[in-house]
Scaffold this motif. Structure first.
Motif, PDB file in Angstrom:
ATOM      1  N   LYS A  83      -5.186  -3.280   4.941  1.00 20.61           N
ATOM      2  CA  LYS A  83      -5.469  -2.869   6.313  1.00 20.61           C
ATOM      3  C   LYS A  83      -4.696  -1.632   6.727  1.00 20.61           C
ATOM      4  O   LYS A  83      -5.089  -0.942   7.669  1.00 20.61           O
ATOM      5  N   ASP A  84      -3.564  -1.350   6.058  1.00 18.89           N
ATOM      6  CA  ASP A  84      -2.786  -0.161   6.417  1.00 18.89           C
ATOM      7  C   ASP A  84      -3.292   1.104   5.734  1.00 18.89           C
ATOM      8  O   ASP A  84      -2.821   2.207   6.034  1.00 18.89           O
ATOM      9  N   LEU A  85      -4.236   0.964   4.792  1.00 21.35           N
ATOM     10  CA  LEU A  85      -4.777   2.140   4.091  1.00 21.35           C
ATOM     11  C   LEU A  85      -5.872   2.754   4.956  1.00 21.35           C
ATOM     12  O   LEU A  85      -6.917   2.126   5.215  1.00 21.35           O
ATOM     13  N   ALA A 111       0.373  10.991   1.716  1.00 24.71           N
ATOM     14  CA  ALA A 111       1.119  11.373   0.512  1.00 24.71           C
ATOM     15  C   ALA A 111       0.142  11.511  -0.638  1.00 24.71           C
ATOM     16  O   ALA A 111      -1.031  11.109  -0.550  1.00 24.71           O
ATOM     17  N   GLU A 112       0.641  12.058  -1.705  1.00 21.73           N
ATOM     18  CA  GLU A 112      -0.187  12.262  -2.890  1.00 21.73           C
ATOM     19  C   GLU A 112       0.058  11.139  -3.870  1.00 21.73           C
ATOM     20  O   GLU A 112       1.205  10.728  -4.113  1.00 21.73           O
ATOM     21  N   PHE A 113      -1.033  10.630  -4.444  1.00 18.92           N
ATOM     22  CA  PHE A 113      -0.958   9.495  -5.357  1.00 18.92           C
ATOM     23  C   PHE A 113      -1.736   9.814  -6.626  1.00 18.92           C
ATOM     24  O   PHE A 113      -2.639  10.651  -6.638  1.00 18.92           O
ATOM     25  N   ARG A 114      -1.358   9.111  -7.651  1.00 21.21           N
ATOM     26  CA  ARG A 114      -2.077   9.162  -8.921  1.00 21.21           C
ATOM     27  C   ARG A 114      -2.892   7.869  -9.012  1.00 21.21           C
ATOM     28  O   ARG A 114      -2.317   6.761  -9.050  1.00 21.21           O
ATOM     29  N   PHE A 115      -4.238   7.963  -9.017  1.00 18.75           N
ATOM     30  CA  PHE A 115      -5.120   6.813  -8.984  1.00 18.75           C
ATOM     31  C   PHE A 115      -5.655   6.516 -10.367  1.00 18.75           C
ATOM     32  O   PHE A 115      -6.011   7.422 -11.129  1.00 18.75           O
ATOM     33  N   ALA A 116      -5.696   5.217 -10.686  1.00 17.79           N
ATOM     34  CA  ALA A 116      -6.338   4.720 -11.902  1.00 17.79           C
ATOM     35  C   ALA A 116      -7.589   3.956 -11.489  1.00 17.79           C
ATOM     36  O   ALA A 116      -7.538   3.091 -10.599  1.00 17.79           O
ATOM     37  N   SER A 117      -8.739   4.246 -12.101  1.00 16.52           N
ATOM     38  CA  SER A 117     -10.013   3.612 -11.765  1.00 16.52           C
ATOM     39  C   SER A 117     -10.540   2.878 -12.991  1.00 16.52           C
ATOM     40  O   SER A 117     -10.598   3.456 -14.089  1.00 16.52           O
ATOM     41  N   LEU A 118     -10.879   1.605 -12.797  1.00 15.31           N
ATOM     42  CA  LEU A 118     -11.479   0.828 -13.878  1.00 15.31           C
ATOM     43  C   LEU A 118     -12.505  -0.139 -13.272  1.00 15.31           C
ATOM     44  O   LEU A 118     -12.431  -0.502 -12.098  1.00 15.31           O
ATOM     45  N   PRO A 132       0.799  -1.227   0.000  1.00 18.91           N
ATOM     46  CA  PRO A 132       0.000   0.000   0.000  1.00 18.91           C
ATOM     47  C   PRO A 132       0.829   1.273   0.000  1.00 18.91           C
ATOM     48  O   PRO A 132       0.347   2.326  -0.435  1.00 18.91           O
ATOM     49  N   GLU A 133       2.065   1.230   0.482  1.00 20.43           N
ATOM     50  CA  GLU A 133       2.887   2.450   0.470  1.00 20.43           C
ATOM     51  C   GLU A 133       3.283   2.843  -0.950  1.00 20.43           C
ATOM     52  O   GLU A 133       3.548   4.015  -1.223  1.00 20.43           O
ATOM     53  N   GLU A 134       3.323   1.862  -1.851  1.00 22.60           N
ATOM     54  CA  GLU A 134       3.670   2.148  -3.250  1.00 22.60           C
ATOM     55  C   GLU A 134       2.412   2.218  -4.118  1.00 22.60           C
ATOM     56  O   GLU A 134       2.282   3.112  -4.967  1.00 22.60           O
ATOM     57  N   ALA A 154      -5.167  12.263  -5.852  1.00 20.11           N
ATOM     58  CA  ALA A 154      -5.741  12.424  -4.509  1.00 20.11           C
ATOM     59  C   ALA A 154      -4.699  12.024  -3.477  1.00 20.11           C
ATOM     60  O   ALA A 154      -3.710  11.342  -3.775  1.00 20.11           O
ATOM     61  N   THR A 155      -4.946  12.450  -2.235  1.00 20.61           N
ATOM     62  CA  THR A 155      -4.061  12.070  -1.139  1.00 20.61           C
ATOM     63  C   THR A 155      -4.548  10.770  -0.524  1.00 20.61           C
ATOM     64  O   THR A 155      -5.738  10.423  -0.595  1.00 20.61           O
ATOM     65  N   ALA A 156      -3.617  10.061   0.032  1.00 23.23           N
ATOM     66  CA  ALA A 156      -3.949   8.806   0.724  1.00 23.23           C
ATOM     67  C   ALA A 156      -3.063   8.685   1.950  1.00 23.23           C
ATOM     68  O   ALA A 156      -1.885   9.075   1.914  1.00 23.23           O
ATOM     69  N   THR A 157      -3.648   8.132   3.044  1.00 22.57           N
ATOM     70  CA  THR A 157      -2.894   7.931   4.294  1.00 22.57           C
ATOM     71  C   THR A 157      -2.659   6.446   4.465  1.00 22.57           C
ATOM     72  O   THR A 157      -3.608   5.651   4.559  1.00 22.57           O
ATOM     73  N   VAL A 158      -1.377   6.083   4.459  1.00 26.47           N
ATOM     74  CA  VAL A 158      -0.997   4.691   4.602  1.00 26.47           C
ATOM     75  C   VAL A 158      -0.075   4.579   5.807  1.00 26.47           C
ATOM     76  O   VAL A 158       0.989   5.233   5.841  1.00 26.47           O
ATOM     77  N   ASP A 159      -0.512   3.766   6.773  1.00 23.79           N
ATOM     78  CA  ASP A 159       0.297   3.523   7.965  1.00 23.79           C
ATOM     79  C   ASP A 159       0.701   4.842   8.639  1.00 23.79           C
ATOM     80  O   ASP A 159       1.853   5.034   9.048  1.00 23.79           O
TER      81      ASP A 159
END
Length: 490
Positions: free
Chosen positions: A88-90, A145-152, A69-71, A136-141
């Motif tokens: 579970k860490d997300l 951080a900021e992430f680039r999300f792909a949705s399908l 999840p960190e990557e 969007a931002t995401a909190t992991v553990d």
């Protein structure tokens, strides 16, 4: 204010390089950012498809193999937006907690697709080809951080449609872009300093010969020594050409000054004799009026007047005197030749040297070309040549006028002793007399031929001397024709 060429060149070159580097740096940063963003999109899509492939194969719940999840944080939501699977860490995505009962708003602001479009829903056990991307931002553990999300979307074997959202961290992208930007900010001043220093040194070396030329010219001006020359660099560039041209100008100036000084000295010498003779006669007349030789006084005054007029004409020619447009009317050379020949045929007294009969003056006119005026100057040239020929001719002086290829050719030949080849250029110098034993009264001041050549050159013509076919001297004038001519024999 930048007054030196070196400073202006350095500032200009540095400014141009700075502008080019800034534009290039911005282009590199933007291209790098776009490339890394594309890589992030690709990584997030790959992660999303890996999870979607498991769901399409019927793997659900805790049996899903999710990436780190960190990557690549991944969450699976159903059609209502409720979380069906997540690491579970997300902890949250976009500020919304990730819990089984939580509804996650659909992502995908890039493509703007319609999630309710039935045509875009995958078939049973299939994965949609449409991919939406969002940031969007995401909190992991505990770390956000900021992430680039792909949705399908994917359809399970049971026919349920789920949405897989997988992210790729943008930290590496931002770190790489920041590193490149900082490197450019640090390197740009250093590179500009190097460019400015190199430009300053190269310009100084290039302008060194120019400064040497300037210093030498200043020294020549201060000292008045025209024999000095500026240094010529060994390079074959514009500066070397400047030095060569400057030295040529100095040589011409030196020659001109020497000629002027010689002219003044010769003129003073020539004027001294008639003035001394005139003074002597006047002093004798003052003491003994009965001994006054009026004819001799008049002759000396006339000679002095002619000499002064000749000197004035030469000075005007040296100063670049040109006739006014109103005076530059075409001159009929045939009529001028006939007039001058008739005048000298009528006045044969004193036309020859003592002890010889007066020569006959003949004219042979084959054409009647017209040349540029003024007429008085053209007549002066022909008159000087005729007077010179009559002094040296044995019996005849022949004047020939013809036209050759748009050029009027006027020849004056005599049957006298001629001019030795070694002296054919020297006789056109001022105050030159080939016969040193000849008196000044008989031979003149030595200005007639010099005046004739200068007048011809002022008319864009040439005056040369050679040997006549029957012996003697042959003077030939060539002048450009300025009008039509009539062919005739004479």
């Amino acid at each position: 204010m930048l007054r030196s060429v070196r400073a202006r060149t350095t500032v200009g070159a540095t400014a141009v390089v700075a502008g080019a580097l800034i534009v290039a740096g911005l282009a590199v940063v933007l291209l790098l950012r776009a490339d890394l963003a594309g890589r992030a999109d690709l990584q997030s899509e790959v992660a999303a498809r890996e999870v979607a492939a498991q769901l399409a194969a019927g793997v659900t719940g805790d049996r899903l193999d999710l990436p780190d999840p960190e990557e690549h944080p991944v969450l699976v939501v159903d059609a209502s937006g409720r979380v069906r699977a997540a690491d579970k860490d997300l902890r949250d995505v976009g500020g919304v907690p990730v819990r089984p009962s939580t509804r996650i708003p659909p992502g995908g602001d890039d493509h703007g697709g319609d999630d309710d479009d039935d045509d875009s829903r995958p078939g049973r056990g299939e994965i949609s080809q449409d991919v939406d991307f969002s940031t969007a931002t995401a909190t992991v553990d505990g770390r956000t951080a900021e992430f680039r999300f792909a949705s399908l979307r994917v359809s399970t074997p049971a026919g349920e449609t789920l949405t897989v959202r997988a992210g790729a961290s943008l930290a590496t992208t931002r770190e790489a872009v920041g590193t490149v930007a900082r490197a450019m900010l640090v390197g740009l001043p250093v590179l500009l300093a190097v460019v400015a220093g190199v430009t300053w040194l190269v310009t100084r070396r290039a302008l060194g010969p120019v400064e040497a030329i300037r210093a030498e010219m200043a020294a020549i001006t201060a000292s008045g020594d025209l024999t000095r020359r500026v240094p010529e660099p060994g390079s074959r560039d514009e500066v070397a050409d400047l030095a060569v041209t400057t030295n040529a100008t100095l040589a011409a100036l030196e020659e001109s000054v020497a000629r002027q000084r010689g002219f003044v000295a010769d003129a003073s010498h020539e004027l001294r004799s008639p003035i001394a003779s005139l003074r002597t006669q006047l002093e004798v007349a003052l003491a003994h009026p009965e001994l006054l030789d009026l004819e001799g006084v008049v002759e000396d005054v006339v000679r002095l007047q002619h000499l002064a007029a000749d000197l004035l004409l030469l000075a005007r020619l040296d100063a670049g005197d040109r006739p006014a447009p109103a005076e530059a009317r075409p001159v009929d050379l045939a009529a001028l030749v006939e007039e001058e020949v008739a005048r000298r045929s009528a006045d044969r007294a004193g036309a020859a040297a003592p002890g010889r009969p007066a020569p006959v003056v003949e004219a042979v006119i084959e054409a009647a070309p017209r040349v540029a005026g003024p007429r008085g100057r053209v007549a002066r040239v022909l008159g000087n040549l005729l007077d010179n020929a009559r002094r040296h001719a044995e019996s005849v002086v022949r004047v020939t006028l013809r036209e050759e290829n748009g050029t009027a050719v006027l020849s004056v030949a005599d049957d006298g002793p001629g001019v030795p080849p070694a002296d054919r250029e020297r006789i056109f110098e001022r105050f030159v007399r080939l016969d040193d034993a000849r008196s000044r009264d008989e031979g003149g001041a030595g200005l007639g031929l010099a005046i004739a050549r200068d007048l011809v050159r002022a008319q864009s013509g040439t005056l040369t001397v050679g040997g006549a076919p029957g012996g003697g001297a042959l003077f030939e004038i060539r002048l450009p024709v300025s009008g039509g001519s009539d062919s005739r024999k004479g």
